[in-house]
Design a protein around this motif. Structure first.
Motif, short mmCIF file in Angstrom:
data_model
loop_
_atom_site.label_atom_id
_atom_site.label_comp_id
_atom_site.label_asym_id
_atom_site.label_seq_id
_atom_site.Cartn_x
_atom_site.Cartn_y
_atom_site.Cartn_z
N HIS A 475 0.80 -1.38 -0.31
CA HIS A 475 -0.39 0.14 0.35
C HIS A 475 1.22 1.26 -0.39
O HIS A 475 2.17 1.06 0.61
N SER A 476 0.33 1.82 -1.21
CA SER A 476 1.38 3.92 -1.03
C SER A 476 2.56 3.22 -1.08
O SER A 476 2.80 2.76 -2.26
N TYR A 477 3.51 4.32 -0.34
CA TYR A 477 5.36 3.61 -0.29
C TYR A 477 5.34 1.97 0.04
O TYR A 477 6.87 1.65 -0.54
N GLY A 478 4.75 0.99 0.48
CA GLY A 478 4.53 0.00 0.82
C GLY A 478 4.58 -0.54 -0.82
O GLY A 478 5.03 -1.63 -1.09
N THR A 479 4.02 -0.25 -1.93
CA THR A 479 3.59 -0.90 -3.21
C THR A 479 5.26 -1.11 -3.71
O THR A 479 5.71 -1.79 -4.84
N LEU A 480 5.98 0.78 -3.24
CA LEU A 480 7.90 0.59 -3.65
C LEU A 480 8.51 -0.91 -3.08
O LEU A 480 9.29 -1.21 -4.02
N VAL A 481 7.93 -0.67 -2.05
CA VAL A 481 8.96 -1.90 -0.92
C VAL A 481 8.75 -2.87 -1.72
O VAL A 481 9.33 -3.85 -1.76
N ALA A 482 7.24 -3.50 -2.04
CA ALA A 482 7.09 -5.52 -2.53
C ALA A 482 7.99 -4.66 -4.21
O ALA A 482 8.03 -6.03 -3.85
N GLY A 483 7.37 -4.39 -4.82
CA GLY A 483 7.91 -4.05 -5.48
C GLY A 483 9.45 -4.26 -6.52
O GLY A 483 9.93 -4.90 -6.71
N GLU A 484 10.45 -3.86 -5.54
CA GLU A 484 12.13 -3.36 -5.29
C GLU A 484 12.38 -4.96 -5.25
O GLU A 484 13.06 -5.37 -5.40
N THR A 485 11.58 -5.88 -3.76
CA THR A 485 12.09 -6.98 -3.23
C THR A 485 11.67 -7.99 -4.34
O THR A 485 12.45 -8.98 -4.35
N MET A 486 10.92 -7.77 -5.49
CA MET A 486 9.77 -8.99 -6.48
C MET A 486 10.74 -8.35 -6.85
O MET A 486 11.62 -9.54 -7.99
N VAL A 500 -2.22 -0.71 -4.15
CA VAL A 500 -2.87 -0.38 -3.64
C VAL A 500 -2.29 1.23 -3.89
O VAL A 500 -1.31 1.15 -2.51
N GLY A 501 -3.00 2.29 -4.27
CA GLY A 501 -2.53 3.38 -3.94
C GLY A 501 -1.27 4.31 -4.16
O GLY A 501 -0.77 4.43 -3.61
N SER A 502 -0.52 3.09 -5.17
CA SER A 502 0.40 2.87 -5.84
C SER A 502 1.66 4.38 -6.22
O SER A 502 0.88 4.81 -6.93
N PRO A 503 2.25 4.89 -5.85
CA PRO A 503 2.76 5.85 -7.01
C PRO A 503 3.79 5.43 -7.25
O PRO A 503 4.89 5.99 -7.92
N GLY A 504 4.21 4.01 -7.73
CA GLY A 504 4.97 3.18 -8.09
C GLY A 504 5.32 1.82 -7.53
O GLY A 504 5.56 2.33 -6.26
N VAL A 505 6.26 0.76 -8.42
CA VAL A 505 7.13 -0.41 -7.95
C VAL A 505 8.35 -0.32 -8.26
O VAL A 505 8.60 -1.19 -8.12
#
Length: 611
Positions: A475-486, A500-505
Motif C-alpha cells: 500500500h502506498s510507499y509499501g508498493t515500492l518496497v514490494a516491487g523492488e523486493t520482487m 493499492v494506492g501506488s506511486p510506482g513500484v
C-alpha cells in the motif's frame, strides 16, 4: 573453593536441577497457552457481561504470572547449566592435574600441596631429597614467571619442577572454580520474584536485567552451543534450529529472545514466544518512562473562560481549552506513542475468539520508529498467506490501524474461501518514510527494505508445513518496497501481488516482478491524491515543469509506470472512488482500500480467485 569441595562437586546435579527448572518453565508456558488460547478465547467466544469481563481480567493477570514464571525459570535453567559447565571445566583440569601428578610419583595433599619424591643426580653422594610444593596458580606476571622458571632450573631434583607445574595447575583449577562460584552466585540470587502475586513493570525490567546478567556470565557455556548462522539466511536458520536439542533451544531462547524472534525461517510459535517476551520487557520500560514523563510534566489547567473577541465579554458557562493544555496534550501523545502501539498489539492477544484468528508476533523492535510483524492466523499451517507492507507514516505508535487492516482482510478471506485457512500478516519490518513531500520521494527506505522483506517471505515459505499460496500486498510507499523486493529476487516464493494506492513500484512493467503479469493486481481510488504523484524531476521537483509531465502522459509516476495503466501490463480490480480530499483528513480515499468492493476483491485475490 578448596580442593575437597571441588573434588566432591558433581556438575551433573546442577544440570539435573537445570532440567527441573526447564520443565517448570515449560509447564508454566503450557498453562499460559491454555489460559490464552482455550479458556479466555472460549469465554470471549461464548459469554458476555460483567462476570465474563471480570473473569477475563483475572485470567489475563494469571497469564502474566505464568509468563513471568516461564521466563524466569528458563533463565534459572540456563544459569545452572552455565554454572555446571564452568565448574565441570575446572573439575576436569583438577582431575587431570592430580592424575598426572600420581603418574609422576607425586602425592597431592588434602590442601592441594604436591609432595614429590627424591630424584636427580647425586650430590655429594646423595640423591636430592623430595619435598612439598604448596598449591599456587600459574604466575601471570612475566617477572614472577621468570623467577619460577629460574627456581625450577637450579633445583637439583627434577621432580621439583614437575611438582611446581602440578601445584600451579591445581591452583589454576581451584581459582577457576572459585571465580565461577563468585560469578554465578549473585546471578542466581537475583533470579527470584517479589513476595507478591502481581507481575509489575518493575518485575519485567528485572527480567531484562536478569537476562543480560545470565547471558554475560554464561558466555563460555553459550559459546559452546551450536551457533546460529552468521548470515540471516532463512533456510540456514531453520536447519540450525532443527539441529538443537530441546535444552539448547531453551537456553538460547532464554538469553537471546530478541535474536530468536527476528530469525526468518523459524516456526511462528517459536518467534511468537520470543517476541512476546521482548514485548513485555519493552512495554514495562515504556510504561515507566511515560510515568516519569507525566511526573515531570504535570497537566496544566485545561479550560479557561471564553472571551468574546469583539465585545470582551465572558458569557457565563462557556469555556475553551487553553493553548498551554493543547501543547501539553500534543507532547503527551508523542511521549505515549510507542506505549500505545504496544497496547494495540497486546489487545490482539486479549481479544481474539478462536484459533483461526490467533495472533502471532513474528517481529518486534521498539527502537527508533519501531518494527512490528504480526500475523493473524498461523502462517506455518495456513493455505493462503497475505503479507501486507504499509507505507508512509507508519510507526509503532500508529500500528493499531495497520493491524486492523490485516484483521479485516483475514476475516473477509476466510468468508470468501471457508474451506481453506488464511493467515494475514502486517509486515512493518523496515523504517517507513514519515513525510509525504520529502521522505516518500526518496527510494532509500525501500532500498533498505528489500533484503529484510525477501528474507521474511522466504522464511515464511521455509517454515511452512506444506505448500502455500503467498500474496504480497503493498500500500502506498509499501508498493515500492514490494516491487523492488520482487524485482531484485526473481526466485522469491510469491504467487501474487496486490498494489493499492501506488506511486510506482520500481519497474515499468508487471512482468519485471517475475511472477507473471497476470498475477499482478493493482487499484487506485479515483479520489486518492496519490494520482497526482509526478514523475521524479530532481530535488526541485515542485518547481520543475518536468514534474508535471504526468498531466500529459497518464502512465509515468514517481517510481516507474503507474501500476493501473495499460503500459504497466498487469491486471486491475474495481475499488470505490473514495472520499474527496479534505472531507475526512487530507487523503481519506488513500486509506479506504480495506472496505467495500476493494476489500472483497483483495480477499478473492488472496485466496487464489479472480475479482
Amino acid at each position: 573453593m578448596d580442593l575437597a569441595a571441588l573434588k566432591a562437586l558433581k556438575p551433573s546435579e546442577y544440570q539435573e536441577a537445570a532440567d527441573g527448572y526447564r520443565a517448570t518453565s515449560e509447564m508454566a508456558g503450557k498453562a499460559r497457552e491454555a489460559i490464552d488460547n482455550r479458556v479466555s478465547a472460549g469465554i470471549r467466544n461464548q459469554l458476555s457481561g460483567e462476570s465474563a469481563t471480570a473473569a477475563l481480567r483475572e485470567l489475563k493477570e494469571l497469564s502474566k504470572d505464568f509468563h513471568y514464571v516461564e521466563t524466569e525459570c528458563a533463565l534459572v535453567s540456563t544459569a545452572l547449566n552455565g554454572f555446571a559447565f564452568d565448574m565441570a571445566a575446572a573439575k576436569r583440569k583438577l582431575e587431570a592435574a592430580m592424575e598426572d601428578a600420581k603418574a609422576a610419583g607425586c602425592t597431592v595433599g588434602p590442601d592441594g600441596s604436591v609432595t614429590f619424591p627424591a630424584g636427580g643426580k647425586e650430590v655429594d653422594g646423595k640423591v636430592p631429597e623430595g619435598g612439598t610444593v604448596h598449591v599456587s596458580t600459574s604466575p601471570t606476571d612475566p617477572a614472577a614467571a621468570a623467577l619460577e622458571r629460574q627456581a625450577v632450573n637450579i633445583h637439583p631434583n627434577p621432580n621439583f619442577g614437575k611438582a611446581v607445574g602440578f601445584a600451579d595447575r591445581i591452583g589454576d583449577a581451584l581459582k577457576e572454580a572459585t571465580d565461577a562460584d563468585t560469578k554465578w552466585a549473585p546471578k542466581l540470587r537475583a533470579l527470584k520474584a517479589d513476595d507478591d502475586l502481581v507481575v509489575s513493570d518493575k518485575d519485567w525490567i528485572d527480567v531484562k536485567s536478569d537476562t543480560d546478567g545470565v547471558r554475560d556470565a554464561g558466555k563460555g557455556y553459550l559459546d559452546s552451543l551450536p551457533q546460529p548462522p552468521k548470515h540471516d539466511n532463512p533456510k540456514d536458520n531453520a536447519e540450525w534450529w532443527k539441529g538443537l536439542t530441546d535444552e539448547q533451544r531453551s537456553d538460547y531462547l532464554s538469553v537471546h529472545p530478541d535474536a530468536v524472534g527476528a530469525m526468518d525461517g523459524l516456526p511462528a510459535t517459536v518467534r511468537d514466544e520470543a517476541n512476546r517476551t521482548v514485548l513485555d520487557e519493552a512495554h514495562a520500560k515504556a510504561q515507566l518512562e511515560y510515568d516519569a514523563w507525566l511526573k515531570k510534566h504535570p497537566e496544566p489547567e485545561r479550560f479557561q473562560p471564553y472571551i468574546d473577541p469583539y465585545t470582551g465579554a465572558m458569557p457565563k458557562g462557556l469555556s475553551v481549552e487553553t493553548q498551554e493544555w493543547k501543547d501539553w496534550e500534543e507532547a503527551r501523545k508523542t511521549a505515549r506513542g510507542p506505549l500505545s502501539g504496544m497496547e494495540a498489539i497486546e489487545k490482539r492477544f486479549d481479544t481474539y475468539t478462536d484459533e483461526s484468528k490467533r495472533p502471532y508476533l513474528l517481529g518486534f523492535d521498539d527502537k527508533n520508529n519501531g518494527r512490528v510483524v504480526i500475523s493473524i492466523g498461523n502462517p506455518d499451517t495456513a493455505d493462503n498467506v497475505a503479507t501486507y507492507v504499509p507505507g508512509t507514516g507508519t510507526t509503532l505508535g500508529s500500528i493499531d490501524g495497520d493491524i486492523h487492516r490485516a484483521e479485516v482482510l483475514q476475516d473477509r478471506a476466510s468468508l470468501t474461501d471457508p474451506t481453506h485457512k488464511t493467515a494475514s500478516i502486517l509486515w512493518l519490518g523496515y523504517d517507513a518514510p514519515q513525510d509525504l513531500l520529502t521522505d516518500a520521494t526518496d527510494a532509500k527506505y525501500a532500498d533498505a527494505a528489500r533484503e529484510p522483506l525477501s528474507n521474511f517471505l522466504t522464511g515464511i515459505d521455509t517454515a511452512h508445513h506444506g505448500s502455500v499460496n503467498s500474496t504480497v500486498l503493498g500500500h502506498s510507499y509499501g508498493t515500492l518496497v514490494a516491487g523492488e523486493t520482487m524485482r531484485d529476487h526473481p526466485d522469491l516464493p510469491v504467487d501474487r501481488a496486490i498494489l493499492v494506492g501506488s506511486p510506482g513500484v520500481g519497474v515499468n512493467h508487471a512482468k519485471d516482478l517475475h511472477i507473471g503479469a497476470d498475477h499482478v493486481w493493482a487499484a487506485t481510488a479515483r479520489n486518492d491524491l496519490v494520482n497526482l504523484a509526478p514523475p521524479p524531476a530532481g530535488p526541485l521537483a515542485p518547481l520543475n515543469p518536468k514534474a508535471y509531465w504526468r498531466l500529459f502522459n497518464d502512465h509515468s509516476v514517481m517510481y516507474g509506470n503507474d501500476p493501473i495503466s495499460d503500459e504497466f501490463g498487469g491486471r486491475t480490480f474495481h475499488v470505490a472512488p473514495g472520499k474527496l480530499p479534505t472531507t475526512d483528513g487530507l487523503m481519506p480515499a488513500h486509506s479506504q482500500y480495506w472496505e467495500g468492493d476493494s476489500l472483497n476483491n483483495m480477499a478473492k485475490i488472496v485466496t487464489g480467485g479472480t475479482p
